[in-house]
Design a protein around this motif. Structure first.
Motif, PDB file in Angstrom:
ATOM      1  N   TYR A 143      -2.138  16.400   6.656  1.00  0.00           N
ATOM      2  CA  TYR A 143      -0.691  16.563   6.822  1.00  0.00           C
ATOM      3  C   TYR A 143      -0.271  17.965   6.374  1.00  0.00           C
ATOM      4  O   TYR A 143       0.767  18.145   5.742  1.00  0.00           O
ATOM      5  CB  TYR A 143       0.087  15.485   6.064  1.00  0.00           C
ATOM      6  CG  TYR A 143      -0.041  14.121   6.702  1.00  0.00           C
ATOM      7  CD1 TYR A 143       0.837  13.733   7.718  1.00  0.00           C
ATOM      8  CD2 TYR A 143      -1.050  13.247   6.349  1.00  0.00           C
ATOM      9  CE1 TYR A 143       0.705  12.487   8.337  1.00  0.00           C
ATOM     10  CE2 TYR A 143      -1.186  12.009   6.961  1.00  0.00           C
ATOM     11  CZ  TYR A 143      -0.297  11.639   7.945  1.00  0.00           C
ATOM     12  OH  TYR A 143      -0.432  10.422   8.565  1.00  0.00           O
ATOM     13  N   LEU A 173      -7.690   7.552  11.757  1.00  0.00           N
ATOM     14  CA  LEU A 173      -6.680   8.444  12.328  1.00  0.00           C
ATOM     15  C   LEU A 173      -5.394   8.453  11.505  1.00  0.00           C
ATOM     16  O   LEU A 173      -4.362   8.939  11.967  1.00  0.00           O
ATOM     17  CB  LEU A 173      -6.390   8.048  13.777  1.00  0.00           C
ATOM     18  CG  LEU A 173      -7.570   8.282  14.730  1.00  0.00           C
ATOM     19  CD1 LEU A 173      -7.246   7.811  16.135  1.00  0.00           C
ATOM     20  CD2 LEU A 173      -7.980   9.748  14.757  1.00  0.00           C
ATOM     21  N   SER A 174      -5.461   7.914  10.300  1.00  0.00           N
ATOM     22  CA  SER A 174      -4.252   7.903   9.477  1.00  0.00           C
ATOM     23  C   SER A 174      -3.909   9.302   8.971  1.00  0.00           C
ATOM     24  O   SER A 174      -2.788   9.536   8.537  1.00  0.00           O
ATOM     25  CB  SER A 174      -4.408   6.935   8.300  1.00  0.00           C
ATOM     26  OG  SER A 174      -5.497   7.340   7.506  1.00  0.00           O
ATOM     27  N   VAL A 175      -4.875  10.196   9.019  1.00  0.00           N
ATOM     28  CA  VAL A 175      -4.596  11.617   8.752  1.00  0.00           C
ATOM     29  C   VAL A 175      -4.963  12.374  10.029  1.00  0.00           C
ATOM     30  O   VAL A 175      -6.137  12.558  10.323  1.00  0.00           O
ATOM     31  CB  VAL A 175      -5.409  12.144   7.548  1.00  0.00           C
ATOM     32  CG1 VAL A 175      -5.064  13.602   7.282  1.00  0.00           C
ATOM     33  CG2 VAL A 175      -5.132  11.311   6.316  1.00  0.00           C
ATOM     34  N   PRO A 176      -3.982  12.797  10.799  1.00  0.00           N
ATOM     35  CA  PRO A 176      -4.284  13.309  12.144  1.00  0.00           C
ATOM     36  C   PRO A 176      -4.835  14.723  12.180  1.00  0.00           C
ATOM     37  O   PRO A 176      -5.398  15.114  13.194  1.00  0.00           O
ATOM     38  CB  PRO A 176      -2.919  13.280  12.854  1.00  0.00           C
ATOM     39  CG  PRO A 176      -1.952  12.676  11.902  1.00  0.00           C
ATOM     40  CD  PRO A 176      -2.550  12.719  10.543  1.00  0.00           C
ATOM     41  N   VAL A 198      -0.520   7.266   0.377  1.00  0.00           N
ATOM     42  CA  VAL A 198       0.127   5.988   0.699  1.00  0.00           C
ATOM     43  C   VAL A 198      -0.560   5.352   1.893  1.00  0.00           C
ATOM     44  O   VAL A 198      -1.181   6.038   2.706  1.00  0.00           O
ATOM     45  CB  VAL A 198       1.632   6.178   1.006  1.00  0.00           C
ATOM     46  CG1 VAL A 198       2.369   6.656  -0.217  1.00  0.00           C
ATOM     47  CG2 VAL A 198       1.822   7.166   2.159  1.00  0.00           C
ATOM     48  N   GLY A 199      -0.415   4.030   1.974  1.00  0.00           N
ATOM     49  CA  GLY A 199      -0.987   3.309   3.109  1.00  0.00           C
ATOM     50  C   GLY A 199      -2.464   3.630   3.280  1.00  0.00           C
ATOM     51  O   GLY A 199      -3.211   3.773   2.309  1.00  0.00           O
ATOM     52  N   ASP A 200      -2.876   3.781   4.522  1.00  0.00           N
ATOM     53  CA  ASP A 200      -4.285   4.022   4.802  1.00  0.00           C
ATOM     54  C   ASP A 200      -4.696   5.478   4.606  1.00  0.00           C
ATOM     55  O   ASP A 200      -5.871   5.806   4.777  1.00  0.00           O
ATOM     56  CB  ASP A 200      -4.613   3.553   6.223  1.00  0.00           C
ATOM     57  CG  ASP A 200      -4.755   2.041   6.279  1.00  0.00           C
ATOM     58  OD1 ASP A 200      -4.599   1.399   5.222  1.00  0.00           O
ATOM     59  OD2 ASP A 200      -5.019   1.498   7.360  1.00  0.00           O
ATOM     60  N   VAL A 201      -3.747   6.339   4.261  1.00  0.00           N
ATOM     61  CA  VAL A 201      -4.106   7.719   3.891  1.00  0.00           C
ATOM     62  C   VAL A 201      -5.056   7.691   2.689  1.00  0.00           C
ATOM     63  O   VAL A 201      -5.946   8.539   2.553  1.00  0.00           O
ATOM     64  CB  VAL A 201      -2.834   8.538   3.560  1.00  0.00           C
ATOM     65  CG1 VAL A 201      -3.193   9.922   3.043  1.00  0.00           C
ATOM     66  CG2 VAL A 201      -1.957   8.652   4.799  1.00  0.00           C
ATOM     67  N   ASN A 204       2.151   8.764  10.772  1.00  0.00           N
ATOM     68  CA  ASN A 204       1.565   9.454  11.922  1.00  0.00           C
ATOM     69  C   ASN A 204       1.963   8.657  13.167  1.00  0.00           C
ATOM     70  O   ASN A 204       2.062   7.429  13.124  1.00  0.00           O
ATOM     71  CB  ASN A 204       0.048   9.569  11.813  1.00  0.00           C
ATOM     72  CG  ASN A 204      -0.668   8.254  12.031  1.00  0.00           C
ATOM     73  OD1 ASN A 204      -0.378   7.298  11.321  1.00  0.00           O
ATOM     74  ND2 ASN A 204      -1.570   8.198  12.961  1.00  0.00           N
ATOM     75  N   PRO A 256      -2.063  15.144   0.179  1.00  0.00           N
ATOM     76  CA  PRO A 256      -0.863  14.467   0.697  1.00  0.00           C
ATOM     77  C   PRO A 256      -0.530  13.231  -0.151  1.00  0.00           C
ATOM     78  O   PRO A 256      -1.283  12.875  -1.061  1.00  0.00           O
ATOM     79  CB  PRO A 256      -1.307  14.034   2.095  1.00  0.00           C
ATOM     80  CG  PRO A 256      -2.764  13.791   1.941  1.00  0.00           C
ATOM     81  CD  PRO A 256      -3.270  14.782   0.921  1.00  0.00           C
ATOM     82  N   LYS A 257       0.574  12.616   0.175  1.00  0.00           N
ATOM     83  CA  LYS A 257       0.911  11.354  -0.505  1.00  0.00           C
ATOM     84  C   LYS A 257      -0.175  10.338  -0.168  1.00  0.00           C
ATOM     85  O   LYS A 257      -0.465  10.101   1.015  1.00  0.00           O
ATOM     86  CB  LYS A 257       2.253  10.821   0.007  1.00  0.00           C
ATOM     87  CG  LYS A 257       3.464  11.559  -0.520  1.00  0.00           C
ATOM     88  CD  LYS A 257       4.738  10.966   0.093  1.00  0.00           C
ATOM     89  CE  LYS A 257       5.947  11.782  -0.288  1.00  0.00           C
ATOM     90  NZ  LYS A 257       7.148  11.430   0.475  1.00  0.00           N
ATOM     91  N   LEU A 301      -9.791  12.106  18.355  1.00  0.00           N
ATOM     92  CA  LEU A 301      -9.360  10.705  18.359  1.00  0.00           C
ATOM     93  C   LEU A 301     -10.531   9.725  18.444  1.00  0.00           C
ATOM     94  O   LEU A 301     -10.545   8.816  19.276  1.00  0.00           O
ATOM     95  CB  LEU A 301      -8.352  10.463  19.493  1.00  0.00           C
ATOM     96  CG  LEU A 301      -7.138  11.398  19.496  1.00  0.00           C
ATOM     97  CD1 LEU A 301      -6.323  11.207  20.765  1.00  0.00           C
ATOM     98  CD2 LEU A 301      -6.269  11.152  18.288  1.00  0.00           C
ATOM     99  N   ASP A 308      -1.105   4.715  11.884  1.00  0.00           N
ATOM    100  CA  ASP A 308      -2.364   4.346  11.241  1.00  0.00           C
ATOM    101  C   ASP A 308      -2.239   4.324   9.724  1.00  0.00           C
ATOM    102  O   ASP A 308      -3.127   3.822   9.040  1.00  0.00           O
ATOM    103  CB  ASP A 308      -3.473   5.315  11.664  1.00  0.00           C
ATOM    104  CG  ASP A 308      -3.724   5.275  13.160  1.00  0.00           C
ATOM    105  OD1 ASP A 308      -4.307   4.292  13.624  1.00  0.00           O
ATOM    106  OD2 ASP A 308      -3.295   6.205  13.864  1.00  0.00           O
ATOM    107  N   VAL A 309      -1.148   4.896   9.223  1.00  0.00           N
ATOM    108  CA  VAL A 309      -0.915   4.852   7.771  1.00  0.00           C
ATOM    109  C   VAL A 309      -0.413   3.461   7.388  1.00  0.00           C
ATOM    110  O   VAL A 309      -0.827   2.887   6.385  1.00  0.00           O
ATOM    111  CB  VAL A 309       0.114   5.915   7.352  1.00  0.00           C
ATOM    112  CG1 VAL A 309       0.369   5.861   5.854  1.00  0.00           C
ATOM    113  CG2 VAL A 309      -0.344   7.303   7.776  1.00  0.00           C
ATOM    114  N   ASN A 318      -1.946  12.120  18.550  1.00  0.00           N
ATOM    115  CA  ASN A 318      -1.822  11.619  17.186  1.00  0.00           C
ATOM    116  C   ASN A 318      -1.263  12.754  16.329  1.00  0.00           C
ATOM    117  O   ASN A 318      -1.938  13.763  16.129  1.00  0.00           O
ATOM    118  CB  ASN A 318      -3.199  11.177  16.663  1.00  0.00           C
ATOM    119  CG  ASN A 318      -3.135  10.582  15.271  1.00  0.00           C
ATOM    120  OD1 ASN A 318      -2.073  10.107  14.847  1.00  0.00           O
ATOM    121  ND2 ASN A 318      -4.241  10.600  14.553  1.00  0.00           N
ATOM    122  N   SER A 363       0.821  -1.221   0.000  1.00  0.00           N
ATOM    123  CA  SER A 363       0.000   0.000   0.000  1.00  0.00           C
ATOM    124  C   SER A 363       0.851   1.266   0.000  1.00  0.00           C
ATOM    125  O   SER A 363       0.340   2.347  -0.265  1.00  0.00           O
ATOM    126  CB  SER A 363      -0.935   0.007   1.210  1.00  0.00           C
ATOM    127  OG  SER A 363      -0.185  -0.031   2.407  1.00  0.00           O
TER     128      SER A 363
END
Lengths: 263, 331
Positions: B59, B50-53, B67-70, A156, B64-65, B128, A194-195, A168, A77
């Motif tokens: 961010y 919470l992948s983008v705080p 990536v991942g869960d973003v 994060n 943003p990039k 949160l 969390d990413v 966070n 991912s």
């Protein structure tokens, strides 16, 4: 002097090898492209935890049984993480070498009930190679945690304490650093990203400084500075193998404690 | 008396503007909102909330990039922004072209709802993921979908034509639909509560355990929350199928709509079982959430359609006219 020499040696070794994270077993990757400077910093941070001192409780936490193979982590991912681990990545929860068990948190119990001052120097928690280094660490309450992003991707940092205050914070750029702390004692606070859901670290917030984390070979060293001789309890913790208790006698500032976990 | 099916379609009321383009736009927004609910459910299903705080930026950036869960969290924000923009356009469009004040107000209410929804989304991230805020965010999404559906429906010829249905039959069907609607909404509240309390697998088997028990050996708060959702599903199923049967029998012109709801609710039960059997597989769980929203929205629209049949004319379908009294007089 001995400690400084060890640090310098670790730094030079890391610079020379450039693949020390995998060698340390913090995560396994057959082709790690983690930046060398970040690796060196991580090794220095680890070395400071286990370097022997003049007065110390030392020992080894052993592991009886075969270390199970860790399932591969799907990191596709994030292309940057995937690029750092071209041959895949594993996040073993049980790791060690030569019969020793790594990532065991060891603390003395029954120490004098005093107000221990938090060390001035911060503990470094690095996000490097899409993994936390170190995986397990401890601080004295109110001691700073310097959280760094050494990756060229965003992370994060999100601890989930039960007693302390949760936070966070986004760390989108390489080299970004923030400083945080916890004010109340608490065990095994989970840090997560969390990413990248595979990233996890554990933090112990202690009343006193008499604790350590085993290195890749299961060895540890707890400085006994200012600790009176006597018999103390020992509590060990491992994220999947659980907790154990024992006792150690400190005489002339020195003591030995060995323990074996079974799989 | 002329049989209902032989009656000629009633003409639209003069003075009411029902632009086909705006009507289509409204239904596009309805579809986009349904998709947004799926995307939002994906955020929760994959624990990416919470992948983008930060909020409203991500961010500190607009883009943003990914990536991942973003991808899931910022993707949700992006689709939500698009839906917000479409709602703004529809609200202004309605305000400038529709002669009915209450419809114009409905457009503004929808806009207010989508803004409030965005703020709730921001608050849930910044705080949160507190359960009450997150559950309210999830519930308001469904309410917004119903508002948008209603707004789109007010632009149709059907809504703007006098009803040509037997009011007594319509009254019975309307009541059945209203009961079903309330039940579906309560079920969605239970669902949001269960989901945001992480009680989705508190009872990890369906329908019974290996020993034939309906409940696990230990009953705690999470099991109670879970069983409320599971147990109430039986009531929802009965009430929805009863409403569908009532509509199909008394107002056959809405038979297709009723069949659609019956299909959706049966699929919903199957999806609920699959969520358990597949241990909360993210994609199945998200489809379950979206389908639940669809059941609510289509039941709401069917309720509106039956309610419309109670009123003598489009103008009386405004707050202040006693449609029920008129239905009684007709009877």
């Amino acid at each position: 002097m001995l400690r400084n020499t060890t640090l310098v040696f670790s730094f030079v070794t890391a610079l020379a090898c450039g693949d020390s994270l995998a060698a340390e077993g913090l995560f396994s990757s057959s082709e790690s492209n983690v930046p060398v400077v970040a690796v060196a910093a991580a090794v220095v941070a680890n070395a400071s935890e286990t370097a022997p001192t003049a007065g110390a409780v030392t020992g080894e936490i052993k592991l009886k049984g075969e270390i199970p193979a860790a399932p591969p982590v799907d990191i596709s991912s994030d292309p940057i993480c995937a690029g750092l681990h071209a041959d895949g990545m594993e996040m073993p929860t049980v790791r060690g070498a030569d019969g020793g068990l790594a990532d065991v948190f060891i603390q003395l119990t029954g120490v004098p009930d005093e107000r221990y001052k938090a060390p001035d120097e911060a503990v470094v928690l690095d996000q490097v190679g899409c993994s936390y280094v170190p995986h397990v660490f401890g601080i004295v309450k109110k001691q700073d945690i310097l959280i760094r992003n050494s990756d060229d991707t965003l992370h994060n940092i999100h601890p989930t304490p039960k007693v302390n205050r949760e936070f966070n914070v986004g760390m989108p750029t390489k080299g970004m650093e923030i400083t945080k702390t916890f004010k109340k004692p608490e065990e095994a606070i989970v840090f997560k990203c969390d990413v990248h859901i595979w990233m996890k670290a554990f933090c112990f917030v202690m009343e006193h400084p008499y604790f350590a984390v085993t290195d890749g070979s299961g060895d540890f060293s707890i400085s006994t500075a200012d600790l009176p001789d006597g018999e103390y309890g020992v509590t060990t913790w491992h994220e999947t193998l659980g907790s154990k208790e024992g006792k150690v006698t400190v005489k002339d500032g020195k003591g030995t404690f060995d323990l074996t976990y079974e799989l | 008396m002329t049989p209902l099916r032989d009656r000629a379609p009633a003409p639209a009321l003069p003075g009411v503007v029902a632009s086909p383009a705006r009507r289509k736009f409204g239904f596009v927004l309805f579809g986009a909102t349904l998709f947004l609910i799926f995307v939002g459910a994906e955020v929760k299903s994959r624990h990416a909330g919470l992948s983008v705080p930060d909020w409203p930026l991500s961010y500190g950036q607009v883009w943003p990039k990914m990536v991942g869960d973003v991808f899931y969290e910022h993707g949700h924000r992006t689709v939500a922004s698009a839906v917000g923009l479409l709602t703004l356009i529809l609200a202004i469009w309605t305000a400038r072209t529709d002669s009915r004040m209450w419809v114009r107000n409905l457009g503004w209410v929808a806009l207010l709802a989508v803004i409030l929804q965005g703020v709730l989304g921001g608050l849930t991230v910044l705080n949160l993921l507190p359960t009450p805020v997150s559950a309210t965010h999830a519930t308001l999404a469904q309410v917004f979908l119903c508002l948008v559906g209603w707004l789109a429906y007010t632009g149709t010829k059907e809504w703007n034509s006098p009803a040509s249905t037997d009011p007594v039959s319509a009254r019975v069907a309307f009541r059945a639909c209203a009961f079903a609607l309330i039940a579906v909404f309560i079920q969605l509240l239970f669902g949001a509560w269960m989901r945001h309390s992480e009680a989705g697998l508190a009872v990890p088997f369906f329908p019974t355990s290996e020993s034939g028990s309906l409940l696990p050996q230990t009953v705690d708060e999470l099991v109670v929350i879970h069983m409320l959702h599971r147990g109430f599903a039986v009531i929802v199923l009965v009430l929805v199928l009863r409403a569908v049967a009532s509509v199909a029998r008394r107002l056959p012109e809405f038979g297709l709509h009723a069949t659609l709801i019956a299909s959706l609710v049966l699929i919903q039960v199957m999806l609920g079982a699959l969520v358990i059997w597949e241990e909360k597989s993210p994609i199945i769980t998200s489809i379950h959430v979206m389908n639940g929203a669809a059941v609510l929205a289509f039941t709401w629209l069917l309720t509106l359609r039956t309610w419309r049949c109670l009123a003598p004319s489009p103008t009386s379908r405004v707050i202040g006219v006693d449609a029920n009294r008129h239905a009684m007089e007709q009877a």
